[in-house]
Write an enzyme that holds these catalytic residues in place. Structure first.
Site, mmCIF file in Angstrom:
data_model
loop_
_atom_site.group_PDB
_atom_site.id
_atom_site.type_symbol
_atom_site.label_atom_id
_atom_site.label_comp_id
_atom_site.label_asym_id
_atom_site.label_seq_id
_atom_site.Cartn_x
_atom_site.Cartn_y
_atom_site.Cartn_z
ATOM 1 N N SER A 53 87.035 35.947 62.856
ATOM 2 C CA SER A 53 86.296 34.713 63.149
ATOM 3 C C SER A 53 87.168 33.639 63.786
ATOM 4 O O SER A 53 86.647 32.676 64.352
ATOM 5 C CB SER A 53 85.641 34.168 61.875
ATOM 6 N N ASP A 74 85.371 24.696 53.768
ATOM 7 C CA ASP A 74 85.984 25.600 54.744
ATOM 8 C C ASP A 74 87.250 24.970 55.320
ATOM 9 O O ASP A 74 87.190 24.114 56.209
ATOM 10 C CB ASP A 74 84.984 25.925 55.854
ATOM 11 N N HIS A 77 88.521 27.815 59.111
ATOM 12 C CA HIS A 77 88.103 27.714 60.513
ATOM 13 C C HIS A 77 88.330 26.301 61.027
ATOM 14 O O HIS A 77 88.855 25.448 60.307
ATOM 15 C CB HIS A 77 86.630 28.123 60.637
#
Length: 360
Positions: free
Chosen positions: A117, A338, A341
């Site tokens: 990702s 998160d 990312h």
């Protein structure tokens, strides 16, 4: 006496330059036989973040390629200062990204990001950066689980993403999902590209429900678990052999997107009770308190021993400094906090700016 002092000074200067180069590249070469980025005392990857009101390079609302998990402004992030920083190398100027120039240089060619990702993060960023330069250009956009594609049709430029978190294969056996450290059957899909941008690390650390496999096959041995850095080294070495056997460097440029850091542990930057949540600005200066992660050393050593020229896009340190640039709770597709990312627009735009500088 004077000659001796001058000689010692010259030797010291040469030694310092060698150390600077070795700490980042370890014999990893530049793209397409061009002069390496570290040349004439210039290193794009050593520098600091500076406030820059001309950033960001695009608006989230104008880019059709951003996934909800990276779209921090759309999903309520109240601050915008994290968008207003540019990377300034200590010893040279970093060229501003020019999407039209990028398209002209890669006209009729195919670029593929291969990895997890974080590759998705960088692939979407590059698509947004180019789109901002040619907003009226015809594009096609196909989003799939394993392989996604953006085509800038007026230029014949195809930018693809191939999702494979470990680079090596997950093979279904009777015991379940087996991470097979010496197998890359999926590599057939990577052939025929003009540039390959690889990435892998984050999924190697996952445990419990987020772990992507049930067993590891290490040669003839099937094991329930093993040291993750050891497994990463074995898997990455298999990838390196695949590249050496299957990639013609005169036709395909090979890049490895360096290790992207996380910011879950505030003790790493001397704030023990903190994470990336609520962080509003980068760390100042050019050093990160805990130094580079061990995975970076493994990556450098594998690249150093390859026959094929691979360009290391060494994003680790400059990304470590950006504790403020994660989605944290402002993600439309990622529950919780998160700190892995990156928001778009945001840090991955600088990764692509560095890639653009390397191929210009």
């Amino acid at each position: 006496m004077g000659f001796r002092v001058i000689t010692l000074f010259l030797l010291f200067s040469l030694f310092s330059q060698v150390l600077l180069g070795a700490s980042i590249f370890h014999n990893v070469t530049s793209i397409g036989g061009k002069k390496p980025v570290i040349a004439n005392g210039c290193n794009f990857f050593i520098g600091s973040w500076v406030a820059d009101p001309s950033y960001p390079l695009y608006d989230y609302s104008s880019c059709p390629f951003i996934d909800p998990e990276f779209n921090c402004q759309k999903y309520g992030r109240p601050d915008k200062q994290y968008l207003k920083y540019s990377w300034k190398p200590d010893s040279c100027a970093l060229p501003r990204f020019d999407g039209k120039d990028f398209l002209n240089k890669w006209k009729g060619k195919k670029i593929m990001f291969v990895g997890d990702s974080l590759s998705l993060n960088m692939w979407e960023s590059l698509s947004c950066l180019i789109h901002a330069s040619v907003p009226n250009a015809k594009t096609s956009f196909l989003r799939r689980e394993a392989q996604s594609t953006v085509i800038f049709q007026d230029y014949g430029v195809t930018i693809q993403l191939y999702r494979t978190p470990y680079l090596v294969d997950i093979i279904r056996e009777n015991v379940g999902r087996v991470l097979t450290l010496d197998s890359i059957v999926a590599g057939d899909a990577w052939k025929g590209m003009d540039m390959l941008v690889f990435n892998s690390w984050h999924w190697w650390t996952h445990t419990g429900k987020s772990q992507g496999w049930d067993y590891i096959r290490d040669g003839p041995n099937l094991v329930k678990n093993m040291d993750r850095l050891t497994a990463y080294n074995k898997g990455l070495s298999t990838w390196a052999r695949w590249v050496d056997r299957n990639v013609d460097p005169s036709k395909t440029k090979v890049v490895f997107q360096g290790i992207s850091p996380t910011h879950y542990q505030g003790k790493e930057w001397n704030q023990p009770k903190k994470s990336c949540s609520g962080q509003l600005q980068p760390l100042s200066g050019s050093t990160y308190p805990t130094g580079l992660p061990p995975s970076s050393n493994i990556l450098n050593n594998v690249l150093k021993n390859m026959k094929t020229s691979v360009y290391l896009l060494d994003i680790t340190l400059l990304s470590q400094l950006r504790k403020d640039a994660h989605p944290s709770s402002y993600s439309g597709d990622h529950a919780g906090n998160d700190c892995s990312h990156w928001c778009l627009p945001g840090l991955p735009d600088t990764w692509n700016q560095l890639l653009y500088a390397a191929i210009s």
